[in-house]
Design a protein around this motif. Sequence first.
Motif, mmCIF file in Angstrom:
data_model
loop_
_atom_site.group_PDB
_atom_site.id
_atom_site.type_symbol
_atom_site.label_atom_id
_atom_site.label_comp_id
_atom_site.label_asym_id
_atom_site.label_seq_id
_atom_site.Cartn_x
_atom_site.Cartn_y
_atom_site.Cartn_z
ATOM 1 N N ARG A 179 0.806 -1.220 0.000
ATOM 2 C CA ARG A 179 0.000 0.000 0.000
ATOM 3 C C ARG A 179 0.843 1.276 0.000
ATOM 4 N N ASP A 180 1.965 1.234 0.703
ATOM 5 C CA ASP A 180 2.725 2.469 0.907
ATOM 6 C C ASP A 180 4.198 2.121 1.086
ATOM 7 N N PRO A 181 4.921 1.822 0.006
ATOM 8 C CA PRO A 181 6.316 1.386 0.148
ATOM 9 C C PRO A 181 7.217 2.476 0.710
ATOM 10 N N GLN A 182 7.542 2.345 1.973
ATOM 11 C CA GLN A 182 8.341 3.331 2.683
ATOM 12 C C GLN A 182 9.805 2.921 2.812
ATOM 13 N N THR A 183 10.076 1.609 2.834
ATOM 14 C CA THR A 183 11.435 1.119 3.070
ATOM 15 C C THR A 183 11.810 0.084 2.023
ATOM 16 N N LEU A 184 12.988 0.245 1.440
ATOM 17 C CA LEU A 184 13.551 -0.800 0.596
ATOM 18 C C LEU A 184 14.817 -1.300 1.281
#
Length: 317
Positions: free
Chosen positions: A32-37
Amino acid sequence: MKVQSQETAHVGKFENRYITADGQPRASVALRDPQTLWFNTGTLCNIECVNCYIASSPTNDALAYLTAAEIIDYLDQIQQRGWPVREIGFTGGEPFMNPQIIDMAGAALERGYRVLILTNAMRPMMRDGMRSGLAALQRKHGSALCLRISLDHYRAELHDSIRGKGSHARTLEGMAWLRDNNITMTVAGRTIWQDSEAESRAGYARFFAAHGFNIDAHDPAQMVLFPEMDETVKVPEITTSCWDILNVAPSSVMCASARMVVKRKGAKRPTVLACTLLPYSPEFELGETLAEAEGDVYLNHPHCARFCVLGGASCSG
């Protein structure tokens, strides 16, 4: 609602991607909300810990070293896909075993991301080249660089029972160097001890104060207490109805906001995984690109229940 068929009526726990052992629809999580890779820099580590979830050791090279060029390719993909990533995480193994870790972290920092490096703060980090590189990154980027130190317990004898005799003292030496060079630190502990969470946090608070570490033990973002991931302990499967029963939102689970890149030994290219905790489970391998990694993740592993849904934990900072 049960979903039974000839093919699924007798499956065991965690055997079918879509259906639980009792025929319920398995829960899934959308990105939904890719904040960290996350990037796993390789499984080699200078020590071998009891119950290491990824079996890192001085000889385990199942996940090969990533290169700075490969990290830059994925940083480009973040921009191409329009992912709202705020944080780039580096884990291992021991990230400071990878000779290009400073270049990797620098590339992410130059793009304006926060960088979180998980480390035991021992000998690999304390080599002259690594220390000079970290100091240079701190001078240029300040608190955008953060190191999360694995400190299984504030008492040396308990920490050493997991990581080996003398490891607590060597980690403490590394933490003191980070403190003296104004490099932001947080800490990750474990909950295998008999202490309550309040007792654990109070003990860490005393330890941090005694050593002048600017870490708030009562802030879960600065002092993480990870639940154990013993696969011999039975856990329930997570069905679609569990979200309401447990009062847990799918968006709170780690795979709703994160992905991890690894490079398997002998592979030509890295691949993207749904989760930092499942590097050896092929069903959680989503493809080589971030575009392929945008699909839903079905919670078909005990760690999904134990660590994320029931444990409420996250690797991100």
